[in-house]
Design an enzyme around this catalytic site. Structure first.
Site, PDB file in Angstrom:
ATOM      1  N   GLU A 212    -104.941 -11.348-120.778  1.00  0.00           N
ATOM      2  CA  GLU A 212    -103.528 -10.937-120.728  1.00  0.00           C
ATOM      3  C   GLU A 212    -102.646 -11.932-121.484  1.00  0.00           C
ATOM      4  O   GLU A 212    -101.792 -11.556-122.298  1.00  0.00           O
ATOM      5  CB  GLU A 212    -103.037 -10.862-119.264  1.00  0.00           C
ATOM      6  CG  GLU A 212    -103.674  -9.764-118.431  1.00  0.00           C
ATOM      7  CD  GLU A 212    -104.949 -10.190-117.733  1.00  0.00           C
ATOM      8  OE1 GLU A 212    -105.593 -11.166-118.184  1.00  0.00           O
ATOM      9  OE2 GLU A 212    -105.306  -9.548-116.734  1.00  0.00           O
ATOM     10  N   ARG A 269    -103.677 -21.783-108.970  1.00  0.00           N
ATOM     11  CA  ARG A 269    -102.668 -21.434-107.957  1.00  0.00           C
ATOM     12  C   ARG A 269    -102.030 -22.675-107.309  1.00  0.00           C
ATOM     13  O   ARG A 269    -101.191 -22.546-106.429  1.00  0.00           O
ATOM     14  CB  ARG A 269    -103.290 -20.521-106.897  1.00  0.00           C
ATOM     15  CG  ARG A 269    -104.579 -21.030-106.288  1.00  0.00           C
ATOM     16  CD  ARG A 269    -105.304 -19.938-105.517  1.00  0.00           C
ATOM     17  NE  ARG A 269    -106.600 -20.353-104.996  1.00  0.00           N
ATOM     18  CZ  ARG A 269    -107.739 -20.285-105.668  1.00  0.00           C
ATOM     19  NH1 ARG A 269    -107.743 -19.851-106.909  1.00  0.00           N
ATOM     20  NH2 ARG A 269    -108.876 -20.664-105.112  1.00  0.00           N
ATOM     21  N   GLU A 354    -106.158 -15.739-102.840  1.00  0.00           N
ATOM     22  CA  GLU A 354    -107.197 -16.152-103.795  1.00  0.00           C
ATOM     23  C   GLU A 354    -107.936 -17.361-103.216  1.00  0.00           C
ATOM     24  O   GLU A 354    -109.113 -17.561-103.481  1.00  0.00           O
ATOM     25  CB  GLU A 354    -106.577 -16.482-105.166  1.00  0.00           C
ATOM     26  CG  GLU A 354    -107.604 -16.506-106.288  1.00  0.00           C
ATOM     27  CD  GLU A 354    -106.997 -16.507-107.690  1.00  0.00           C
ATOM     28  OE1 GLU A 354    -107.068 -15.471-108.379  1.00  0.00           O
ATOM     29  OE2 GLU A 354    -106.459 -17.545-108.101  1.00  0.00           O
ATOM     30  N   HIS A 385     -84.378  -3.386 -92.783  1.00  0.00           N
ATOM     31  CA  HIS A 385     -84.045  -1.969 -92.950  1.00  0.00           C
ATOM     32  C   HIS A 385     -85.181  -1.206 -93.612  1.00  0.00           C
ATOM     33  O   HIS A 385     -84.986  -0.126 -94.149  1.00  0.00           O
ATOM     34  CB  HIS A 385     -82.759  -1.842 -93.775  1.00  0.00           C
ATOM     35  CG  HIS A 385     -81.612  -2.517 -93.091  1.00  0.00           C
ATOM     36  ND1 HIS A 385     -80.828  -1.867 -92.163  1.00  0.00           N
ATOM     37  CD2 HIS A 385     -81.174  -3.794 -93.149  1.00  0.00           C
ATOM     38  CE1 HIS A 385     -79.921  -2.729 -91.704  1.00  0.00           C
ATOM     39  NE2 HIS A 385     -80.116  -3.904 -92.283  1.00  0.00           N
TER      40      HIS A 385
END
Ligand code: F6P
Length: 549
Positions: A212, A269, A354, A385
């Site tokens: 990506e 991460r 992960e 809500h």
């Protein structure tokens, strides 16, 4: 390591759970007038009220015994010491070194890594000052006004979250955008109103091989060159890279002089406080970035040195084990009452899932208990809500973390009071609910009473800080990092690898040419996958498919 389920500590907790499961939060509070102040702890500027949890002093004592028996403290010390506790990748786990103060010593493979960390931070600061001061000029001589960070997973979620969280402190005359998805829409929408001559791309990828990121980086280079007259020398002025892989950065065409490095002991991460956070530094400045690192470090020190009964990450990790493995809760809702933290739950999803979405222990045996709860959430009051109905009256137990601040970053302090009143009221409502007697006392007709009853007994943690600052954000992230660590250590899993992600990546590499080749491919997948590939090819090229029959 010996069996978790049959260990005396686990068995003791299972017995204790059987005696406690019928007890309500109301009973626990009625029995102890001090509970709401007693079951609290503070560290690194964060206050944790964990009194509205389904626990007694005995639960906490047993959970702490479990932590000791499972070697949580020894493992914590091994992490801080630089030992290779990421066993399946044979790597040290040293995100804590990213925020170690200058002069501290942390040795990996015989080398003190702290000076290198500060050398990169200093280079980042010099670069970011230059860009912010307008001294770093683009190809046409204009100053940089737009910063576009390209990355995915840990190379995106942290930077996006931090930018949103710290927007109050950011340069409002600069534009910050983030591109992660390989869906071209992400690229097009992020760049459609930008001028290349004023734009800097930061390509963030630990490996510099991620499909990506590399695809979007190539698209960015094409977009830039098209606007800047096709002159390749422009790349040096408009692209910098953050990576551990200098060879691939060079291959892409970015001068390694414009590369900011990090190390294999920083997990994706766990990297928002490394050079991956360059966009954060460009947005808020190097001083504020260092404040954020100081917040991380304050929580690291707290985790390392505070006794178990007052240790925030340890308590939160153990409570998560308690609900996940004894009450069978499958999720944890994270509910920041701070609009700036709107991306915090998404960031936490990678950090927690992960890390602890693992099915085998470090010795390769199938885990005996459920691991990795599902983390999710939305900022309050919006969630109230939407999905809170299920938390209040649904059939599932959903432990919640509420996060709030004493002061707003706006001058609309009265309105901030409304926000905080809602946070506090929700934790009260979830804990104590509304009894049939209370519903009847409101004059409710009998047939409606059951519908309006809230059983309560829904557990919550409340985390409070003075205000959302870079320091607080660092402390908050480190708190969750170490809570994840605590849970992983109890389960004896590797919280620092991510082998499960690989399979999908490998299969995608196989499918890509099967979608793109002009020749009809020979397909050997299952019948569903084959049909989906054929359908897509037909939809894209109906004429060719008709000729092929
Ligand atoms: O999706 C898996 C993963 O490896 C994450 O752990 C990582 O954060 C992300 O991909 C991006 O990887 P890289 O920084 O190497 O591009």
């Amino acid at each position: 390591m010996s069996s978790l389920r049959s260990s005396p500590e686990w068995q003791a907790l299972a017995r204790h759970w059987r005696t406690l499961r019928g007890t309500t939060l109301k009973q626990l509070f009625d029995a102890d007038a001090q509970r709401g102040t007693r079951l609290t702890a503070e560290g690194a500027g964060l206050y944790l009220d964990y009194s509205k949890n389904l626990v007694t002093g005995e639960t906490l004592r047993l959970l702490q015994k479990l932590a000791t028996a499972r070697g949580v403290f020894a493992r914590r010390d091994a992490m801080f010491h630089g030992d290779k506790i990421n066993e399946t990748e044979r790597r040290a786990v040293l995100h804590v070194a990213l925020r170690a103060p200058r002069g501290e010593r942390i040795v990996v493979d015989g080398k003190d890594v702290v000076p290198e960390v500060h050398a990169v931070l200093d280079r980042m600061a010099a670069f970011s000052d230059k860009v912010r001061l307008g001294e770093w000029r683009g190809h046409s001589g204009k100053a940089i006004r737009n910063v576009v960070s390209i990355g995915i997973g840990g190379s995106d979620l942290g930077p996006v979250m931090a930018y949103e969280a710290l927007k109050h402190y950011s340069r409002r005359d600069m534009t910050f955008r983030f591109i992660s998805n390989v869906d071209p829409v992400d690229f097009v929408e992020a760049t459609r109103d930008l001028a290349a001559e004023e734009t800097l791309f930061i390509v963030c990828s630990k490996t510099f091989t991620t499909l990506e990121t590399l695809t979007n980086a190539h698209a960015a280079r094409g977009w830039c060159l098209q606007q800047l007259g096709g002159n390749e020398t422009a790349v040096a002025k408009h692209f910098v890279a953050v990576s551990t892989n200098a060879a691939e950065v060079e291959k892409f065409g970015i001068d390694t002089a414009n590369m900011f490095g990090f190390w294999d002991w920083v997990g994706g991460r766990y990297s928002m406080d490394s050079a991956i956070g360059l966009s954060t530094m460009l947005a808020i400045g190097s001083e504020a970035f260092r404040d954020m690192l100081a917040g991380f470090h304050a929580m690291d020190e707290h985790f390392k040195t505070t006794p178990a009964e007052r240790n925030l990450p340890l308590l939160m990790g153990l409570l998560s084990i308690w609900y996940n493995d004894f009450f069978g809760a499958q999720t944890v809702a994270v509910l920041p009452y701070a609009q700036y933290l709107k991306r915090f739950p998404a960031y936490l999803q990678q950090l927690t899932m992960e890390s602890n979405g693992k099915h085998v222990t470090l010795d390769g045996r199938h885990v005996e208990v459920a691991t990795g709860p599902i983390y999710w959430g939305e900022p309050g009051t919006n969630g109230q809500h939407s999905f809170y109905q299920l938390i209040h009256q649904g059939t599932r137990l959903i432990p919640c973390d509420f996060i709030g601040f004493d002061h707003s970053l706006t001058s609309m302090d009265g309105q901030h009071g409304l926000l905080m009143a809602n946070l506090i009221a929700q934790t009260e409502a979830l804990a104590f609910g509304k009894t049939p007697a209370q519903v009847r006392a409101e004059g409710t007709p009998e047939w409606l009473v059951p519908h309006r009853v809230c059983e309560g007994n829904r557990p919550t943690n409340t985390l409070m800080g003075e205000r959302l600052t870079p320091h607080t954000l660092g402390a908050l992230v480190a708190l969750y990092e170490h809570s994840v660590f605590t849970q992983g250590a109890i389960w004896n899993i590797d919280s620092f690898d991510q082998w499960g992600v690989e399979l999908g990546k490998q299969l995608a590499q196989k499918v890509i040419p099967q979608l793109q080749d002009s020749q009809e491919p020979k397909l050997e997948h299952d019948s569903s996958t084959n049909a989906l590939i054929r359908r897509y090819r037909r939809a894209r090229n109906p004429t060719a498919q008709r000729t092929l029959g």
